[in-house]
Design an enzyme around this catalytic site. Structure first.
Site, PDB file in Angstrom:
ATOM      1  N   ASN A   6      64.355  62.415  68.172  1.00 26.84           N
ATOM      2  CA  ASN A   6      64.765  63.567  67.381  1.00 26.84           C
ATOM      3  C   ASN A   6      63.696  64.651  67.561  1.00 26.84           C
ATOM      4  O   ASN A   6      62.592  64.517  67.067  1.00 26.84           O
ATOM      5  CB  ASN A   6      64.888  63.145  65.907  1.00 26.84           C
ATOM      6  CG  ASN A   6      65.241  64.296  64.990  1.00 26.84           C
ATOM      7  OD1 ASN A   6      65.493  65.415  65.450  1.00 26.84           O
ATOM      8  ND2 ASN A   6      65.265  64.036  63.693  1.00 26.84           N
ATOM      9  N   LYS A   8      63.599  67.534  66.278  1.00 28.67           N
ATOM     10  CA  LYS A   8      63.403  68.399  65.096  1.00 28.67           C
ATOM     11  C   LYS A   8      63.246  69.850  65.576  1.00 28.67           C
ATOM     12  O   LYS A   8      64.039  70.290  66.391  1.00 28.67           O
ATOM     13  CB  LYS A   8      62.223  67.894  64.257  1.00 28.67           C
ATOM     14  CG  LYS A   8      62.389  66.406  63.910  1.00 28.67           C
ATOM     15  CD  LYS A   8      61.438  65.883  62.885  1.00 28.67           C
ATOM     16  CE  LYS A   8      61.739  64.423  62.606  1.00 28.67           C
ATOM     17  NZ  LYS A   8      60.917  63.857  61.549  1.00 28.67           N
ATOM     18  N   HIS A  90      69.999  63.190  57.758  1.00 24.26           N
ATOM     19  CA  HIS A  90      68.558  63.071  57.961  1.00 24.26           C
ATOM     20  C   HIS A  90      67.805  63.532  56.699  1.00 24.26           C
ATOM     21  O   HIS A  90      68.230  64.477  56.044  1.00 24.26           O
ATOM     22  CB  HIS A  90      68.106  63.896  59.172  1.00 24.26           C
ATOM     23  CG  HIS A  90      66.701  63.574  59.574  1.00 24.26           C
ATOM     24  ND1 HIS A  90      65.613  64.136  58.931  1.00 24.26           N
ATOM     25  CD2 HIS A  90      66.203  62.715  60.487  1.00 24.26           C
ATOM     26  CE1 HIS A  90      64.509  63.636  59.466  1.00 24.26           C
ATOM     27  NE2 HIS A  90      64.835  62.767  60.407  1.00 24.26           N
ATOM     28  N   GLU A  92      65.201  65.232  56.240  1.00 26.58           N
ATOM     29  CA  GLU A  92      64.773  66.635  56.176  1.00 26.58           C
ATOM     30  C   GLU A  92      65.943  67.544  55.800  1.00 26.58           C
ATOM     31  O   GLU A  92      65.750  68.574  55.151  1.00 26.58           O
ATOM     32  CB  GLU A  92      64.126  67.045  57.509  1.00 26.58           C
ATOM     33  CG  GLU A  92      62.728  66.441  57.613  1.00 26.58           C
ATOM     34  CD  GLU A  92      62.310  66.024  58.994  1.00 26.58           C
ATOM     35  OE1 GLU A  92      62.916  66.482  59.980  1.00 26.58           O
ATOM     36  OE2 GLU A  92      61.361  65.217  59.094  1.00 26.58           O
ATOM     37  N   GLU A 159      65.441  55.325  57.577  1.00 31.28           N
ATOM     38  CA  GLU A 159      64.204  56.096  57.715  1.00 31.28           C
ATOM     39  C   GLU A 159      63.619  56.347  56.326  1.00 31.28           C
ATOM     40  O   GLU A 159      64.020  57.306  55.646  1.00 31.28           O
ATOM     41  CB  GLU A 159      64.488  57.443  58.390  1.00 31.28           C
ATOM     42  CG  GLU A 159      65.090  57.323  59.774  1.00 31.28           C
ATOM     43  CD  GLU A 159      64.833  58.567  60.605  1.00 31.28           C
ATOM     44  OE1 GLU A 159      64.223  58.434  61.658  1.00 31.28           O
ATOM     45  OE2 GLU A 159      65.213  59.674  60.172  1.00 31.28           O
ATOM     46  N   GLY A 165      56.894  61.227  59.652  1.00 29.90           N
ATOM     47  CA  GLY A 165      55.898  62.237  59.981  1.00 29.90           C
ATOM     48  C   GLY A 165      54.559  62.052  59.275  1.00 29.90           C
ATOM     49  O   GLY A 165      53.727  62.954  59.262  1.00 29.90           O
ATOM     50  N   SER A 195      57.444  57.119  61.670  1.00 35.41           N
ATOM     51  CA  SER A 195      56.150  56.840  62.305  1.00 35.41           C
ATOM     52  C   SER A 195      56.195  55.692  63.316  1.00 35.41           C
ATOM     53  O   SER A 195      55.250  54.899  63.411  1.00 35.41           O
ATOM     54  CB  SER A 195      55.071  56.619  61.248  1.00 35.41           C
ATOM     55  OG  SER A 195      54.889  57.817  60.502  1.00 35.41           O
TER      56      SER A 195
HETATM   57  P1  13P Z   1      58.470  60.565  62.860  1.00 39.64           P
HETATM   58  O1  13P Z   1      58.657  59.633  64.019  1.00 39.64           O
HETATM   59  O2  13P Z   1      57.737  61.812  63.210  1.00 39.64           O
HETATM   60  O3  13P Z   1      57.907  59.847  61.666  1.00 39.64           O
HETATM   61  O4  13P Z   1      59.936  61.051  62.438  1.00 39.64           O
HETATM   62  C1  13P Z   1      60.934  60.126  62.250  1.00 39.64           C
HETATM   63  C2  13P Z   1      62.224  60.825  62.099  1.00 39.64           C
HETATM   64  O5  13P Z   1      62.442  61.544  61.154  1.00 39.64           O
HETATM   65  C3  13P Z   1      63.198  60.686  63.175  1.00 39.64           C
HETATM   66  O6  13P Z   1      64.432  61.206  62.824  1.00 39.64           O
END
Ligand code: 13P
Length: 235
Positions: A6, A8, A90, A92, A159, A165, A195
């Protein structure tokens, strides 16, 4: 095994193209059969010439073909590049962009109707995790409200919000207990995200009930993403 990246809000149109082409060449020349999905930014979607097990998906879209929805894209824009895979729910989008469960469920129903492969994300914030497994599962199950979990093209991604993150990966025990509970209810591929790194992806993907990984930060450097694919290729 499904390995997904992803992006982002990272990479440009140019760097996305070089990333996708490099991953494609890597899969081809190493004869890797795991499924790989890359979710670039909307501005970097394109028609890439890829091996069948490399798919380009969209991180988001509005539940509409076209119309007056400033800042959004619909299926007209996705169809231009034959994009048929979407990330929905997701954390976020839920917690930063404020998408409600009701909006998420509507989006899910719309893209399901069109036969999209949906990577549907669920996961609890820290205060819920700290309240224990029962509360965590309760919270996660609420994120299935309005979601048809029997949909044939559904992939789930657990997740935990506190692991995204942050560099703090869920423990193997955290992952297996949540995954086995979800899998007991919903018989769909279930990815872990939060992570995941080059160094721990193999261990995580080897756990019972883990069918792959959805990776943010550690996947954005193409050499690392190729190493992640390499580390899981025989799982
Ligand atoms: P990270 O791998 O940066 O923790 O993000 C995970 C994520 O949100 C994937 O969609």
């Amino acid at each position: 095994m499904i390995i997904a990246s992803n992006f982002k809000t990272n990479h440009t149109r140019k760097s996305t193209a070089s990333f996708v082409n490099e991953v494609n060449d890597f899969l081809k020349s190493n004869d890797i059969s795991n499924e790989v999905i890359v979710f670039p930014t909307a501005t970097s979607l394109d028609e890439f010439d890829t091996v069948p097990n490399l798919t380009i998906g969209t991180q988001n879209a509005y539940a509409v073909e076209k119309g007056s929805f400033t800042g959004e894209i619909g299926t007209t824009q996705l169809d231009e590049f034959a994009i048929k895979t979407i990330l929905i729910g997701h954390s976020e989008r839920r917690h930063v962009l404020g998408e409600s469960q009701d909006e998420i469920a509507k989006k899910y129903a719309f893209f399901k109707e069109l036969g999209y492969t949906i990577v549907y994300c669920i996961g609890e914030p820290l205060e819920v995790k700290e309240a224990g497994l029962e509360k965590t599962l309760e919270y996660v199950y609420e994120q299935f409200e309005g979601i048809d979990t029997n949909y044939e093209n559904l992939i789930l991604a657990y997740e935990p919000v506190w692991a995204i993150g942050t560099g703090v990966t869920a423990t193997n025990e955290d992952i297996t207990s949540v995954h086995s509970a979800i899998k007991g209810r919903i018989d769909k591929p279930l990815l872990y995200g939060g992570s995941v790194k080059v160094a721990n992806v193999r261990e995580i993907c080897s756990l019972d009930g883990v069918d792959g990984a959805l990776i943010g930060t550690a996947s954005w450097v193409v050499e690392d993403f190729k190493q992640i694919i390499e580390n899981t290729k025989d799982l």
